[in-house]
Design a protein around this motif. Structure first.
Motif, PDB file in Angstrom:
ATOM      1  N   VAL A  58      -2.691  -9.456   9.182  1.00 41.23           N
ATOM      2  CA  VAL A  58      -2.429 -10.875   8.915  1.00 41.23           C
ATOM      3  C   VAL A  58      -0.940 -11.166   8.846  1.00 41.23           C
ATOM      4  CG1 VAL A  58      -2.766 -12.731   7.225  1.00 41.23           C
ATOM      5  CG2 VAL A  58      -4.631 -11.163   7.750  1.00 41.23           C
ATOM      6  N   HIS A  59      -0.189 -10.223   8.306  1.00 47.11           N
ATOM      7  CA  HIS A  59       1.270 -10.316   8.189  1.00 47.11           C
ATOM      8  C   HIS A  59       1.700 -11.575   7.414  1.00 47.11           C
ATOM      9  CE1 HIS A  59       4.668  -7.923   9.511  1.00 47.11           C
ATOM     10  NE2 HIS A  59       5.382  -9.034   9.488  1.00 47.11           N
ATOM     11  N   PRO A  60       1.266 -11.707   6.169  1.00 44.40           N
ATOM     12  CA  PRO A  60       1.681 -12.884   5.398  1.00 44.40           C
ATOM     13  C   PRO A  60       3.141 -12.784   4.968  1.00 44.40           C
ATOM     14  CG  PRO A  60       0.474 -11.366   3.995  1.00 44.40           C
ATOM     15  CD  PRO A  60       0.409 -10.806   5.394  1.00 44.40           C
ATOM     16  N   GLY A  61       3.746 -13.936   4.745  1.00 44.34           N
ATOM     17  CA  GLY A  61       5.094 -13.953   4.192  1.00 44.34           C
ATOM     18  C   GLY A  61       5.074 -13.983   2.680  1.00 44.34           C
ATOM     19  N   VAL A  62       3.948 -14.477   2.107  1.00 38.31           N
ATOM     20  CA  VAL A  62       3.783 -14.559   0.652  1.00 38.31           C
ATOM     21  C   VAL A  62       2.363 -14.150   0.306  1.00 38.31           C
ATOM     22  CG1 VAL A  62       3.813 -16.068  -1.383  1.00 38.31           C
ATOM     23  CG2 VAL A  62       5.463 -16.442   0.467  1.00 38.31           C
ATOM     24  N   VAL A  63       2.225 -13.364  -0.758  1.00 41.08           N
ATOM     25  CA  VAL A  63       0.920 -13.046  -1.334  1.00 41.08           C
ATOM     26  C   VAL A  63       0.891 -13.630  -2.738  1.00 41.08           C
ATOM     27  CG1 VAL A  63      -0.620 -11.217  -2.159  1.00 41.08           C
ATOM     28  CG2 VAL A  63       0.605 -10.939   0.014  1.00 41.08           C
ATOM     29  N   VAL A  64      -0.095 -14.481  -3.009  1.00 43.77           N
ATOM     30  CA  VAL A  64      -0.274 -15.070  -4.339  1.00 43.77           C
ATOM     31  C   VAL A  64      -1.517 -14.456  -4.960  1.00 43.77           C
ATOM     32  CG1 VAL A  64      -0.676 -17.181  -5.642  1.00 43.77           C
ATOM     33  CG2 VAL A  64       0.801 -17.238  -3.620  1.00 43.77           C
ATOM     34  N   ASN A  65      -1.365 -13.858  -6.131  1.00 47.20           N
ATOM     35  CA  ASN A  65      -2.507 -13.218  -6.781  1.00 47.20           C
ATOM     36  C   ASN A  65      -2.935 -14.007  -8.012  1.00 47.20           C
ATOM     37  OD1 ASN A  65      -4.530 -11.454  -7.525  1.00 47.20           O
ATOM     38  ND2 ASN A  65      -3.139 -10.098  -8.659  1.00 47.20           N
ATOM     39  N   GLU A  90       0.674  -1.448  -4.417  1.00 48.05           N
ATOM     40  CA  GLU A  90       0.734  -0.274  -3.549  1.00 48.05           C
ATOM     41  C   GLU A  90       0.508  -0.659  -2.090  1.00 48.05           C
ATOM     42  OE1 GLU A  90       1.239   3.540  -2.213  1.00 48.05           O
ATOM     43  OE2 GLU A  90       1.770   2.620  -4.136  1.00 48.05           O
ATOM     44  N   ALA A  91      -0.410  -1.579  -1.849  1.00 51.47           N
ATOM     45  CA  ALA A  91      -0.664  -2.021  -0.476  1.00 51.47           C
ATOM     46  C   ALA A  91       0.566  -2.720   0.106  1.00 51.47           C
ATOM     47  CB  ALA A  91      -1.870  -2.956  -0.443  1.00 51.47           C
ATOM     48  N   LEU A  92       1.236  -3.533  -0.702  1.00 53.32           N
ATOM     49  CA  LEU A  92       2.434  -4.217  -0.216  1.00 53.32           C
ATOM     50  C   LEU A  92       3.569  -3.227   0.053  1.00 53.32           C
ATOM     51  CD1 LEU A  92       2.431  -7.435  -2.449  1.00 53.32           C
ATOM     52  CD2 LEU A  92       2.346  -7.359   0.052  1.00 53.32           C
ATOM     53  N   ARG A  93       3.659  -2.191  -0.764  1.00 54.25           N
ATOM     54  CA  ARG A  93       4.687  -1.176  -0.520  1.00 54.25           C
ATOM     55  C   ARG A  93       4.440  -0.436   0.785  1.00 54.25           C
ATOM     56  NH1 ARG A  93       4.753  -0.206  -6.325  1.00 54.25           N
ATOM     57  NH2 ARG A  93       3.043   1.255  -6.022  1.00 54.25           N
ATOM     58  N   ARG A  94       3.163  -0.176   1.080  1.00 53.74           N
ATOM     59  CA  ARG A  94       2.816   0.558   2.301  1.00 53.74           C
ATOM     60  C   ARG A  94       2.910  -0.319   3.543  1.00 53.74           C
ATOM     61  NH1 ARG A  94      -2.751   3.882   0.889  1.00 53.74           N
ATOM     62  NH2 ARG A  94      -2.071   4.873  -1.071  1.00 53.74           N
ATOM     63  N   SER A  95       2.679  -1.599   3.374  1.00 49.15           N
ATOM     64  CA  SER A  95       2.610  -2.500   4.524  1.00 49.15           C
ATOM     65  C   SER A  95       4.003  -2.778   5.091  1.00 49.15           C
ATOM     66  CB  SER A  95       1.954  -3.817   4.106  1.00 49.15           C
ATOM     67  OG  SER A  95       2.038  -4.767   5.137  1.00 49.15           O
ATOM     68  N   GLY A  96       4.008  -3.129   6.358  1.00 52.28           N
ATOM     69  CA  GLY A  96       5.258  -3.531   6.993  1.00 52.28           C
ATOM     70  C   GLY A  96       5.475  -5.025   6.984  1.00 52.28           C
ATOM     71  N   CYS A  97       4.640  -5.780   6.248  1.00 53.19           N
ATOM     72  CA  CYS A  97       4.739  -7.243   6.299  1.00 53.19           C
ATOM     73  C   CYS A  97       5.927  -7.771   5.501  1.00 53.19           C
ATOM     74  CB  CYS A  97       3.438  -7.888   5.808  1.00 53.19           C
ATOM     75  SG  CYS A  97       3.099  -7.677   4.046  1.00 53.19           S
ATOM     76  N   GLY A  98       6.361  -7.017   4.479  1.00 52.33           N
ATOM     77  CA  GLY A  98       7.500  -7.452   3.674  1.00 52.33           C
ATOM     78  C   GLY A  98       7.251  -8.718   2.884  1.00 52.33           C
ATOM     79  N   ALA A  99       5.992  -8.949   2.503  1.00 56.98           N
ATOM     80  CA  ALA A  99       5.634 -10.205   1.836  1.00 56.98           C
ATOM     81  C   ALA A  99       6.190 -10.279   0.421  1.00 56.98           C
ATOM     82  CB  ALA A  99       4.114 -10.350   1.797  1.00 56.98           C
ATOM     83  N   ARG A 100       6.462 -11.488   0.010  1.00 58.67           N
ATOM     84  CA  ARG A 100       6.828 -11.782  -1.375  1.00 58.67           C
ATOM     85  C   ARG A 100       5.551 -11.881  -2.197  1.00 58.67           C
ATOM     86  NH1 ARG A 100      10.423 -14.085  -4.812  1.00 58.67           N
ATOM     87  NH2 ARG A 100       9.859 -15.927  -6.045  1.00 58.67           N
ATOM     88  N   GLY A 144       8.089  -3.269 -11.849  1.00 55.93           N
ATOM     89  CA  GLY A 144       8.573  -1.945 -11.497  1.00 55.93           C
ATOM     90  C   GLY A 144       8.254  -1.511 -10.083  1.00 55.93           C
ATOM     91  N   SER A 145       7.697  -2.417  -9.280  1.00 56.32           N
ATOM     92  CA  SER A 145       7.225  -2.049  -7.948  1.00 56.32           C
ATOM     93  C   SER A 145       8.333  -1.993  -6.902  1.00 56.32           C
ATOM     94  CB  SER A 145       6.166  -3.056  -7.479  1.00 56.32           C
ATOM     95  OG  SER A 145       6.754  -4.346  -7.293  1.00 56.32           O
ATOM     96  N   GLY A 146       9.459  -2.624  -7.195  1.00 53.79           N
ATOM     97  CA  GLY A 146      10.520  -2.716  -6.189  1.00 53.79           C
ATOM     98  C   GLY A 146      10.278  -3.794  -5.151  1.00 53.79           C
ATOM     99  N   LEU A 147       9.221  -4.579  -5.312  1.00 56.15           N
ATOM    100  CA  LEU A 147       8.893  -5.640  -4.363  1.00 56.15           C
ATOM    101  C   LEU A 147       9.687  -6.908  -4.665  1.00 56.15           C
ATOM    102  CD1 LEU A 147       5.005  -5.237  -4.522  1.00 56.15           C
ATOM    103  CD2 LEU A 147       6.483  -4.468  -2.636  1.00 56.15           C
ATOM    104  N   ASP A 148       9.748  -7.791  -3.693  1.00 57.05           N
ATOM    105  CA  ASP A 148      10.245  -9.143  -3.917  1.00 57.05           C
ATOM    106  C   ASP A 148       9.124  -9.871  -4.646  1.00 57.05           C
ATOM    107  OD1 ASP A 148      11.175 -11.733  -3.855  1.00 57.05           O
ATOM    108  OD2 ASP A 148      10.974 -11.987  -1.690  1.00 57.05           O
ATOM    109  N   ALA A 149       9.249 -10.005  -5.960  1.00 56.98           N
ATOM    110  CA  ALA A 149       8.108 -10.483  -6.735  1.00 56.98           C
ATOM    111  C   ALA A 149       8.549 -11.326  -7.921  1.00 56.98           C
ATOM    112  CB  ALA A 149       7.270  -9.300  -7.233  1.00 56.98           C
ATOM    113  N   VAL A 150       7.681 -12.248  -8.293  1.00 59.54           N
ATOM    114  CA  VAL A 150       7.871 -13.072  -9.475  1.00 59.54           C
ATOM    115  C   VAL A 150       6.544 -13.143 -10.214  1.00 59.54           C
ATOM    116  CG1 VAL A 150       7.345 -15.228  -8.238  1.00 59.54           C
ATOM    117  CG2 VAL A 150       8.723 -15.301 -10.331  1.00 59.54           C
TER     118      VAL A 150
END
Length: 319
Positions: A58-65, A90-100, A144-150
């Motif tokens: 899907v390659h999203p730019g943003v994931v909202v949980n 973990e899925a976002l870290r593995r993925s190449g989508c680079g989603a926020r 602590g994930s290192g992701l672009d996250a809020v």
């Protein structure tokens, strides 16, 4: 902007979906356990690898949980609120989508606070129950994930769709029963607590703003004003046109119980409201919302009276 929304059929998720769909620049994909989701996936049992493959497709730019659980034992709360978020990270870290990642947290992560104070994001969290503990653990995983996250710490959401089992939902249902029975007195318990109520539509606006921003870390989402549940009951009575008396019962210490009120009748059959308020936050909670204003450009717009009017409209329609 392609957005993947997790938990679109939940209380907050439904309004987030509506808000995002109203933005013509957003392409929305809903992932969840229900049949109405675009993609069926259970975060609590699904593997990070399976979610990674979907993210790459899907390659999203943003994931909202918005997914999670508010009720259940410690094991269920941990599975749905903590393990599920670990899977997303973990899925976002593995993925190449680079989603926020925009994660929905809650005010219960803070635990009890000093009456009269406003809780800011730098307060040391001391959750007072398993729900708050499970949500705080999820927040720590995100940070602590290192992701672009809020993480948006939502205080006490209210308004249309408010669950019937929530304190305001139980209050509206008790009032509906009293009016239906023609009872001129409504006995209520546990109304002394004060909470920061924020309309769920304002929460959805905050999620939308967070999706578009570069803000990271924790941001409180609330009204910035604590309201006594007793005062909310008075406003609800005015909105509903209930002219009877609202009398508060003393709730003795003891196990948490599930009813917020009952029509006048034999006190032997009273089942008082859970006391203290069953979110582990004691008698007072009020958010400091300056960070949301400064970093998201967000302010609440909908006042509590309008939220209560919408809660009442839904309660009054029940047969």
């Amino acid at each position: 902007m392609r957005v993947l929304l997790i938990g679109a059929n939940g209380y907050i998720g439904r309004f987030v979906a509506d808000r995002l769909l109203a933005d013509p620049a957003v392409q929305l994909t809903a992932l969840g356990r229900g049949d109405d989701a675009d993609v069926r996936f259970d975060l609590a049992t699904g593997s990070p690898g399976a979610l990674t493959r979907f993210l790459d497709a899907v390659h999203p730019g943003v994931v909202v949980n918005c997914a999670g659980a508010t009720r259940g034992g410690a094991r269920d709360l941990t599975r749905h609120n903590t393990v599920a978020v670990a899977t997303v990270c973990e899925a976002l870290r593995r993925s190449g989508c680079g989603a926020r990642l925009v994660q929905i947290g809650c005010g219960s992560e803070y635990g009890p606070s000093q009456p009269g104070s406003s809780t800011a994001e730098d307060a040391v969290p001391r959750p007072g129950g398993p729900y708050g503990v499970s949500k705080l653990a999820a927040t720590e995983l995100v940070l602590g994930s290192g992701l672009d996250a809020v993480v948006l710490r939502v205080f006490s959401p209210a308004g249309p769709g408010t669950p019937a089992g929530s304190p305001l939902g139980r209050l509206a249902e008790a009032m509906r029963r009293a009016m239906q029975a023609g009872d001129g007195e409504l006995k209520l318990a546990g109304l002394g607590v004060q909470r920061d109520f924020v309309d769920v539509r304002d929460v959805a606006r905050a999620v939308h703003a967070a999706s578009l921003s570069a803000a990271q870390g924790v941001i409180n989402i609330g009204s910035g004003r604590a309201v006594r549940l007793r005062d909310a009951a008075t406003v609800l009575a005015r909105v509903a046109g209930y002219g009877g008396a609202l009398n508060e019962l003393d709730a003795p210490p003891g196990p948490l119980r599930g009813q917020i009120g009952h029509p006048r009748g034999d006190l032997d059959h009273v089942v008082p409201v859970a006391y203290p308020y069953p979110d582990g936050c004691g008698s007072w909670q009020q958010a400091d919302v300056r960070t949301a204003r400064d970093r998201l450009g967000w302010r609440p717009r909908i006042n509590l009276e309008e939220s209560l009017a919408d809660i009442w409209m839904e309660a009054a329609c029940r047969i």
